[in-house]
Design a protein around this motif. Structure first.
Motif, PDB file in Angstrom:
ATOM      1  N   TYR A  39       0.817  -1.210   0.000  1.00 31.43           N
ATOM      2  CA  TYR A  39       0.000   0.000   0.000  1.00 31.43           C
ATOM      3  C   TYR A  39       0.851   1.261   0.000  1.00 31.43           C
ATOM      4  N   ALA A  92      -4.518   4.734   3.297  1.00 29.62           N
ATOM      5  CA  ALA A  92      -3.798   3.690   2.571  1.00 29.62           C
ATOM      6  C   ALA A  92      -4.506   3.380   1.259  1.00 29.62           C
ATOM      7  N   TRP A 140      -4.211   0.714  -2.142  1.00 28.50           N
ATOM      8  CA  TRP A 140      -3.536  -0.467  -2.694  1.00 28.50           C
ATOM      9  C   TRP A 140      -2.781  -0.073  -3.953  1.00 28.50           C
TER      10      TRP A 140
END
Length: 124
Positions: free
Chosen positions: A32, A98, A100
């Motif tokens: 992430y 965060a 991905w």
């Protein structure tokens, strides 16, 4: 359970320093990109820094460049934000988020997970 927990906020005089931490759990942290956002009173939340996965490239918005440093420790699932030469206009709630983006894909525009924020107050 996915969690992002910010800490390290507080009150400081102009010119001072603070170090914020963002501790992650519940997902594969290494994959992430992590961003820092802030929201000043009466204003929209805005991104000002992020760090990629993989080679941990760091990016900064102009208003914090040279004063703030973002870093990550994947062993501790933690991102740090070292803030120096703080100004009253840095006063805000600071959030980490965060996204991905494995293998150093880059910083994102859409984030999957958010923390609840930590208050930073800089007095003149």
């Amino acid at each position: 359970e996915v969690q992002l927990v910010e800490s390290g906020g507080g009150s400081v005089q102009a010119g001072g320093s603070l170090r914020l931490s963002c501790v992650a759990s519940g997902f594969t942290f290494d994959d992430y990109a992590i961003g820092w956002f802030r929201q000043a009173p009466g204003k929209e939340r805005k991104s000002f820094s992020c760090i990629t996965s993989g080679d941990a490239r760091a990016y900064y918005e102009d208003s914090v460049k040279g004063r703030f440093t973002i870093s990550r420790d994947n062993d501790k699932n933690t991102v740090y934000l070292q803030m120096s030469s703080l100004k009253p206009e840095d006063t805000a709630v600071y959030y980490c988020a965060a996204a991905w983006a494995p293998n150093g894909l880059g910083c994102a525009s859409d984030y999957d997970y958010w923390g609840h924020g930590t208050q930073v107050t800089v007095s003149s």
